[in-house]
Write a protein that holds these residues in place. Sequence first.
Motif, PDB file in Angstrom:
ATOM      1  N   VAL A 196      45.043   9.842  -1.672  1.00  0.00           N
ATOM      2  CA  VAL A 196      46.188   9.619  -0.557  1.00  0.00           C
ATOM      3  C   VAL A 196      46.386  11.163  -0.345  1.00  0.00           C
ATOM      4  CG1 VAL A 196      46.525   7.376  -1.070  1.00  0.00           C
ATOM      5  CG2 VAL A 196      47.719   9.005  -2.393  1.00  0.00           C
ATOM      6  N   THR A 197      46.476  12.071  -1.288  1.00  0.00           N
ATOM      7  CA  THR A 197      47.021  13.337  -1.256  1.00  0.00           C
ATOM      8  C   THR A 197      45.998  14.350  -1.021  1.00  0.00           C
ATOM      9  OG1 THR A 197      47.374  13.142  -3.377  1.00  0.00           O
ATOM     10  CG2 THR A 197      49.019  12.498  -2.062  1.00  0.00           C
ATOM     11  N   ALA A 198      44.991  14.408  -1.772  1.00  0.00           N
ATOM     12  CA  ALA A 198      44.319  15.628  -1.859  1.00  0.00           C
ATOM     13  C   ALA A 198      42.816  15.509  -0.982  1.00  0.00           C
ATOM     14  CB  ALA A 198      43.935  15.807  -3.494  1.00  0.00           C
ATOM     15  N   ALA A 199      42.239  16.454  -0.811  1.00  0.00           N
ATOM     16  CA  ALA A 199      41.040  16.798  -0.172  1.00  0.00           C
ATOM     17  C   ALA A 199      39.941  16.076  -1.037  1.00  0.00           C
ATOM     18  CB  ALA A 199      40.467  18.040   0.282  1.00  0.00           C
ATOM     19  N   PRO A 200      38.865  15.445  -0.494  1.00  0.00           N
ATOM     20  CA  PRO A 200      38.413  15.233   0.811  1.00  0.00           C
ATOM     21  C   PRO A 200      38.939  14.305   1.717  1.00  0.00           C
ATOM     22  CG  PRO A 200      36.500  14.459  -0.266  1.00  0.00           C
ATOM     23  CD  PRO A 200      37.740  14.948  -1.477  1.00  0.00           C
ATOM     24  N   TYR A 201      39.623  13.328   1.146  1.00  0.00           N
ATOM     25  CA  TYR A 201      40.183  12.071   1.747  1.00  0.00           C
ATOM     26  C   TYR A 201      41.448  12.432   2.327  1.00  0.00           C
ATOM     27  CZ  TYR A 201      36.051   9.979  -0.459  1.00  0.00           C
ATOM     28  OH  TYR A 201      34.710   9.835  -0.995  1.00  0.00           O
ATOM     29  N   GLY A 202      42.539  12.858   1.219  1.00  0.00           N
ATOM     30  CA  GLY A 202      43.820  13.145   1.739  1.00  0.00           C
ATOM     31  C   GLY A 202      44.100  14.255   2.264  1.00  0.00           C
ATOM     32  N   PRO A 203      45.419  14.845   2.698  1.00  0.00           N
ATOM     33  CA  PRO A 203      46.297  13.822   3.006  1.00  0.00           C
ATOM     34  C   PRO A 203      46.107  12.798   3.966  1.00  0.00           C
ATOM     35  CG  PRO A 203      47.013  15.987   3.878  1.00  0.00           C
ATOM     36  CD  PRO A 203      45.634  16.060   3.241  1.00  0.00           C
ATOM     37  N   PRO A 234      47.825  -4.658  -6.277  1.00  0.00           N
ATOM     38  CA  PRO A 234      49.154  -4.871  -7.128  1.00  0.00           C
ATOM     39  C   PRO A 234      49.980  -3.683  -6.609  1.00  0.00           C
ATOM     40  CG  PRO A 234      47.324  -4.883  -8.629  1.00  0.00           C
ATOM     41  CD  PRO A 234      46.806  -4.476  -7.375  1.00  0.00           C
ATOM     42  N   LYS A 235      51.362  -3.868  -6.805  1.00  0.00           N
ATOM     43  CA  LYS A 235      52.338  -3.018  -6.409  1.00  0.00           C
ATOM     44  C   LYS A 235      52.502  -1.869  -7.171  1.00  0.00           C
ATOM     45  CE  LYS A 235      53.842  -5.737  -2.717  1.00  0.00           C
ATOM     46  NZ  LYS A 235      52.811  -6.873  -2.863  1.00  0.00           N
ATOM     47  N   ASP A 236      52.028  -2.011  -8.174  1.00  0.00           N
ATOM     48  CA  ASP A 236      51.969  -0.659  -9.291  1.00  0.00           C
ATOM     49  C   ASP A 236      50.519   0.167  -9.352  1.00  0.00           C
ATOM     50  OD1 ASP A 236      50.492  -2.864 -10.650  1.00  0.00           O
ATOM     51  OD2 ASP A 236      51.721  -2.526 -12.385  1.00  0.00           O
ATOM     52  N   HIS A 237      49.814  -0.261  -8.160  1.00  0.00           N
ATOM     53  CA  HIS A 237      48.501   0.375  -8.168  1.00  0.00           C
ATOM     54  C   HIS A 237      48.790   1.890  -8.202  1.00  0.00           C
ATOM     55  CE1 HIS A 237      44.320   1.715  -7.205  1.00  0.00           C
ATOM     56  NE2 HIS A 237      43.865   0.412  -7.573  1.00  0.00           N
ATOM     57  N   PRO A 238      47.869   2.726  -8.669  1.00  0.00           N
ATOM     58  CA  PRO A 238      47.959   4.448  -8.611  1.00  0.00           C
ATOM     59  C   PRO A 238      48.071   4.703  -7.222  1.00  0.00           C
ATOM     60  CG  PRO A 238      46.722   3.850 -10.409  1.00  0.00           C
ATOM     61  CD  PRO A 238      47.092   2.464  -9.923  1.00  0.00           C
ATOM     62  N   GLU A 239      47.180   4.337  -6.233  1.00  0.00           N
ATOM     63  CA  GLU A 239      47.141   4.783  -5.045  1.00  0.00           C
ATOM     64  C   GLU A 239      48.264   4.243  -4.248  1.00  0.00           C
ATOM     65  OE1 GLU A 239      43.378   4.496  -2.980  1.00  0.00           O
ATOM     66  OE2 GLU A 239      42.362   4.235  -4.649  1.00  0.00           O
ATOM     67  N   ARG A 240      49.031   3.259  -4.213  1.00  0.00           N
ATOM     68  CA  ARG A 240      50.010   2.866  -3.684  1.00  0.00           C
ATOM     69  C   ARG A 240      51.399   3.392  -4.288  1.00  0.00           C
ATOM     70  NH1 ARG A 240      50.362  -3.396  -1.637  1.00  0.00           N
ATOM     71  NH2 ARG A 240      52.290  -2.517  -1.144  1.00  0.00           N
ATOM     72  N   VAL A 241      51.435   3.837  -5.501  1.00  0.00           N
ATOM     73  CA  VAL A 241      52.522   4.355  -6.065  1.00  0.00           C
ATOM     74  C   VAL A 241      52.449   5.840  -5.523  1.00  0.00           C
ATOM     75  CG1 VAL A 241      53.453   5.403  -8.156  1.00  0.00           C
ATOM     76  CG2 VAL A 241      52.673   3.223  -8.156  1.00  0.00           C
ATOM     77  N   ALA A 242      51.424   6.534  -5.520  1.00  0.00           N
ATOM     78  CA  ALA A 242      51.254   8.060  -5.079  1.00  0.00           C
ATOM     79  C   ALA A 242      51.411   8.026  -3.492  1.00  0.00           C
ATOM     80  CB  ALA A 242      49.902   8.316  -5.356  1.00  0.00           C
ATOM     81  N   ALA A 243      51.034   7.065  -2.624  1.00  0.00           N
ATOM     82  CA  ALA A 243      51.661   7.113  -1.169  1.00  0.00           C
ATOM     83  C   ALA A 243      53.009   6.781  -0.920  1.00  0.00           C
ATOM     84  CB  ALA A 243      50.800   5.807  -0.513  1.00  0.00           C
ATOM     85  N   GLU A 244      53.494   5.883  -1.818  1.00  0.00           N
ATOM     86  CA  GLU A 244      55.123   5.670  -1.537  1.00  0.00           C
ATOM     87  C   GLU A 244      55.982   6.919  -2.157  1.00  0.00           C
ATOM     88  OE1 GLU A 244      55.449   2.471  -3.984  1.00  0.00           O
ATOM     89  OE2 GLU A 244      54.757   0.989  -2.216  1.00  0.00           O
ATOM     90  N   ALA A 245      55.332   7.800  -3.144  1.00  0.00           N
ATOM     91  CA  ALA A 245      56.034   8.897  -3.458  1.00  0.00           C
ATOM     92  C   ALA A 245      55.791  10.071  -2.585  1.00  0.00           C
ATOM     93  CB  ALA A 245      55.449   9.304  -5.024  1.00  0.00           C
TER      94      ALA A 245
END
Length: 484
Positions: free
Chosen positions: A87-94, A105-116
Motif C-alpha cells: 500500500v505504500t512502496a513501489a511497485p504497487y504503492g503508494p 481481518p481488521k488487524d491485517h497488516p495491509e489494512r493497518v498500514a493503509a489506515e496509518a
Amino acid sequence: MTDPASAAPPPSPAAASQSSASPTSPLPAPLHYHLMGIGGIGMSAFARLLSAQGHRVSGCDEAATDLTACLGAEGIPVAAGHSAEHVTAAPYGPIDILVASEAVPKDHPERVAAEAAGIEVRPRMALLDNLLRAGPSVGVIGTHGKTTTTSMIAVALAGAGLDPSAFVGGIVPEFGSNARLGRGPFVAEVDESDKGFAALGAGTAVFTNAEDDHVGGSQATYWETVEEQHAAFARFVAQSDRVLLCADWPGLDELCAGAHERLSYGQAEGADYRAVALRPDAEGTSFTVTRRGQVLTGARVALPGTHNVLNALAALAVVDLHGGDMAQAAAALAEFQGPGRRWQRMGELNGALVIDDYAHNATKVAAAVQAARQTGRRVRVVFQPHRYLRTQQSWPRLADALMGADEVLLLDIAAASEAPIPGIHATLISERMTGQGHAGVRYLPDRNEVLRVLRDTASSGDVIVTMGAGDVWKLSRELVGGAA
C-alpha cells in the motif's frame, strides 16, 4: 462469486483482455486501487471494471493462479502473498484506495498500514454500491442461480441491442470474462455471503429464491441465523426501486413486502411474466413468454433443467422492462451455453458427455441432477461435499438430492479453510443413500481410482457430472484429456 473456486477454469489471457468494451470515457480523476484477494472471482471482476474505467489497478492474493496470471496479462499487476508494503512502496504503492472484503481481518497488516498512511479502506460492497448507483442497474440476489441469471440478463440485454455493463461471479463465454463495461444498464450479481450487501439497493432487484445457505457459522461470510439473512434480503429489496421476484419460490412475497414496486416471474398462475408451454428435450427447453397473458416471444434455453427456464425468463423480463428487443434477446439466450462451472460442457469420454457444475448445496444439487436426467442418458455424478459446516448442516438433504442419479462417486469434503468437525465425513451421505436403497453410490476418496473407474466404464449413453464448489472440476478436465 461466493467462492474463488467458481472461477476455474479461467479464460485464456487473450480472451480476458478482449472481454470488455472500451469505456465511453474515463472518470475525471483516475485513482490507484489495490484489491486484496484479487484472485477471487468477484474481486477480479472489480479489477477489470475499474481498469476499463481508466483507473490504475493492482492487487494481491495468497497464491498465484491461472486467474491472477490472466489479470497480469491484461496489465493488472498481482503480487503473490500479502505485505504492508503493497500500500505504500513501489511497485504497487503508494495507492489511493485499498479494497477489501469483510472476510479480511481488521488487524491485517495491509489494512493497518493503509489506515496509518491515511489511505481509504473501502469494503468491496461499498465499491459495488458505487457502481449500482451510478445509473440504471439490475442487482441479482438470492441463494441459488445468481451467476447464471446475471449472465443471462447481460447476454440478453446485449442481444436486445442495449450495451450493458456486467459484474458476474463466473466467466461468461460471450464476454470471455466475468466483467463487461458498456453504457448501461449495469447488471450485478450481489453476493449474500458478504453482509455488506444489506446496505445496497438497485434499480431492479431480481430475487431468485431464499434458503439457508451461508448460515450458522462463525466465519465472516456466514450469517448467525436464516432470519437475519432473509431480513437482509428484504432490506435490499426495500432499498431498490422495484423488485422482480420468482413467484415459484415460497416465501418471497413476504420478504418483498417493503418493495416500492413489485413484479413477479415464474410458471405460477398470477405471475406477471410467465413461462408457459414448456417443451423440454435432451439439449434444453423451448417455451413461450407471456406478460399478464400477452404473448411476448417464443424462447429457448440451451441448458437443461426447469431452473434454467426460470433464469432465462427473469432475463427476458428484465429486457422487457428496459425496452429491449425481445425477439433478439430470445435469440441471444438460445445460443447461451452458460457461465463457467454452471452446466459447463467439458467434452466427451468414450462418447459420454462430460459436464462440470458448481452445485454444492441440496437445492442446487437436486436441480443439477434433474437437468442431467433431462438429457435421457445414464446419470453418473462425481460429488465433492463443500465445507465441514455445510455438510454438517445439510448432509441428509444432500443425500436425498443425489438419489435421482444412477451412480454417485463420492469424494472427501473440500475443507475451504475450515477445520474438520468430529464425526462429519462424506460417508454420512453415502451411508444414508445406501440405507434408502441406492445401489450405485460409492465413497472413492482416491481421485486416480475415480478416473480409472470412469475411463474403464464410460459409454455413449452416459452423462458424467463433476459436481461441487471445490476443485472437483479438475477431474472433468482430466476425463476429457485436458491438463488439470
